[in-house]
Scaffold this active site. Structure first.
Site, PDB file in Angstrom:
ATOM      1  N   TYR A 288       0.827  -1.208   0.000  1.00  0.00           N
ATOM      2  CA  TYR A 288       0.000   0.000   0.000  1.00  0.00           C
ATOM      3  C   TYR A 288       0.863   1.261   0.000  1.00  0.00           C
ATOM      4  O   TYR A 288       1.817   1.379   0.766  1.00  0.00           O
ATOM      5  CB  TYR A 288      -0.930   0.012   1.212  1.00  0.00           C
ATOM      6  CG  TYR A 288      -2.114  -0.901   1.046  1.00  0.00           C
ATOM      7  CD1 TYR A 288      -3.108  -0.626   0.102  1.00  0.00           C
ATOM      8  CD2 TYR A 288      -2.249  -2.043   1.822  1.00  0.00           C
ATOM      9  CE1 TYR A 288      -4.196  -1.461  -0.063  1.00  0.00           C
ATOM     10  CE2 TYR A 288      -3.342  -2.885   1.664  1.00  0.00           C
ATOM     11  CZ  TYR A 288      -4.312  -2.593   0.718  1.00  0.00           C
ATOM     12  OH  TYR A 288      -5.389  -3.421   0.552  1.00  0.00           O
ATOM     13  N   ALA A 312       2.447  -2.678  10.367  1.00  0.00           N
ATOM     14  CA  ALA A 312       2.086  -3.305   9.093  1.00  0.00           C
ATOM     15  C   ALA A 312       3.188  -3.114   8.058  1.00  0.00           C
ATOM     16  O   ALA A 312       3.402  -3.973   7.192  1.00  0.00           O
ATOM     17  CB  ALA A 312       0.773  -2.717   8.578  1.00  0.00           C
ATOM     18  N   GLY A 316       5.521  -5.782   5.295  1.00  0.00           N
ATOM     19  CA  GLY A 316       5.462  -5.584   3.856  1.00  0.00           C
ATOM     20  C   GLY A 316       4.069  -5.276   3.357  1.00  0.00           C
ATOM     21  O   GLY A 316       3.797  -5.365   2.157  1.00  0.00           O
ATOM     22  N   LYS A 317       3.166  -4.903   4.255  1.00  0.00           N
ATOM     23  CA  LYS A 317       1.801  -4.545   3.842  1.00  0.00           C
ATOM     24  C   LYS A 317       1.725  -3.099   3.362  1.00  0.00           C
ATOM     25  O   LYS A 317       0.846  -2.745   2.569  1.00  0.00           O
ATOM     26  CB  LYS A 317       0.836  -4.767   5.007  1.00  0.00           C
ATOM     27  CG  LYS A 317       0.767  -6.218   5.474  1.00  0.00           C
ATOM     28  CD  LYS A 317      -0.042  -6.376   6.759  1.00  0.00           C
ATOM     29  CE  LYS A 317      -0.057  -7.804   7.248  1.00  0.00           C
ATOM     30  NZ  LYS A 317      -0.785  -7.959   8.544  1.00  0.00           N
ATOM     31  N   LEU A 318       2.625  -2.264   3.874  1.00  0.00           N
ATOM     32  CA  LEU A 318       2.770  -0.879   3.424  1.00  0.00           C
ATOM     33  C   LEU A 318       4.165  -0.692   2.839  1.00  0.00           C
ATOM     34  O   LEU A 318       5.139  -1.295   3.319  1.00  0.00           O
ATOM     35  CB  LEU A 318       2.598   0.110   4.587  1.00  0.00           C
ATOM     36  CG  LEU A 318       1.210   0.651   4.882  1.00  0.00           C
ATOM     37  CD1 LEU A 318       0.277  -0.462   5.342  1.00  0.00           C
ATOM     38  CD2 LEU A 318       1.286   1.765   5.922  1.00  0.00           C
TER      39      LEU A 318
END
Length: 347
Positions: A288, A312, A316-318
């Site tokens: 993201y 997060a 590796g989600k952001l």
């Protein structure tokens, strides 16, 4: 005689400051006739939560750009507490590319679409303890969501709606090709809600699922079993070929993440919708670029609901350079403010 080792402080000079910038806190103005956007700008002069809300408007404005794929996570009792139209309008006006929500929100959304209403109530009636108050509501057939009431007969109406307008179509598809996806269920629910709402000339708008159906926005509901909608689907499946495939939506959702040039997550509340929204990027090449979280959950519990967006980023989600902010306050207060201010800037 002056010692050559005297510090700058001894001569009245400020020490070297690594992160300090000359950016004095201002004093917000609140005056008659202000727009929501102007008020949000005033929040930017202040500190603490006001500054966070102002930043959330900035990030939301950037996220709502045409080139950003927006994943909107909606948890909590947002529909019964009056946030339904805000989300439906975002979908209708093209600001949301995928909605991830709870079966409960879809249940309450459908109840209003077909003619039911939620009502103002109270947490504790005068002269009664909270328990005595709720025992009375139980006897009177009224369900309580904090200070909101819902008469139980609306659930019977909802059951009839599902059995007459929604499930038979999916049952026929299941007979031919096997279990259907949860997204297929939510799409069919949106179609039925829109049709009944128009046919019966319901005073309240057709709502979130209908808007998503009409504008081809997928609704993912990964924990649909945890709701009256899920209970009704299970009961119907006991006497028919109808069944749901819990994994079927993963491919379409992942594809949407893969194809996004830029991606944004707008997350209201925590729970499954938050995690399902954020974990999508674990199997995508990117992460993201923008994220806004409206929550009251603390991070110290170690649970996902309270996990910060910074945490997060470690997963590796952001993206490392993502623009993100969390606002810690009741989402029924912050959601209208952030959305209205961002839309004022954009429109």
């Amino acid at each position: 005689m002056t010692d050559e080792h005297d510090s700058d402080e001894d001569h009245g000079h400020a020490p070297e400051r690594e992160t300090f910038e000359h950016d004095p806190v201002g004093h917000a103005e609140a005056r008659a006739g202000m727009t929501v956007g102007e008020l949000a700008d005033e929040y930017g002069n202040a500190g603490v939560g006001a500054a966070n809300l102002h930043e959330a408007v900035d990030v939301t404005e950037a996220m709502f750009d045409d080139d950003v794929t927006v994943f909107f996570g909606l948890a909590g009792a947002m529909v019964p507490t009056g946030m339904r139209r805000i989300v439906a309008d975002l979908i209708r006006d093209g600001y949301v590319d995928a909605l991830i929500t709870t079966g409960a929100n879809l249940t309450h959304d459908s109840i209003e679409a077909i003619g039911g209403k939620h009502h103002h109530g109270c947490v504790q009636a005068e002269g009664k303890t909270e328990r005595e108050h709720d025992e009375t509501l139980r006897d009177e057939g009224v369900d309580r969501i904090y200070n909101v009431y819902l008469p139980q007969e609306y659930f019977a109406t909802f059951e009839s709606h599902l059995r007459e307008e929604v499930f038979p179509v999916l049952e026929a598809e299941a007979e031919e090709s096997g279990p259907v996806s949860i997204e297929r269920l939510t799409r069919e629910l949106g179609r039925a809600n829109a049709e009944i709402n128009e046919r019966e000339d319901v005073e309240e708008g057709s709502g979130i699922a209908a808007a998503a159906y009409e504008h081809d926005v997928p609704i993912y509901c990964p924990a649909v079993q945890d709701s009256v909608l899920g209970l009704q689907a299970w009961m119907y499946s006991q006497t028919s070929p109808f069944s749901l495939d819990a994994l079927a939506d993963m491919t379409a959702l992942t594809d949407l993440a893969f194809e996004a040039e830029e991606a944004g997550a707008f997350v209201v509340g925590g729970g499954v919708p938050k995690n399902f929204t954020l974990q999508t990027m674990l199997v995508a090449p990117g992460a993201y670029d923008y994220a806004v979280q409206l929550t009251m959950d603390p991070q110290q519990t170690g649970g996902l609901s309270g996990a910060t967006l910074e945490e997060a980023r470690s997963w590796g989600k952001l993206e490392k350079d993502a623009e993100n902010v969390s606002v810690y306050a009741d989402a029924t207060i912050t959601l209208p403010l952030v959305i209205a201010a961002a839309r004022e800037r954009l429109e």
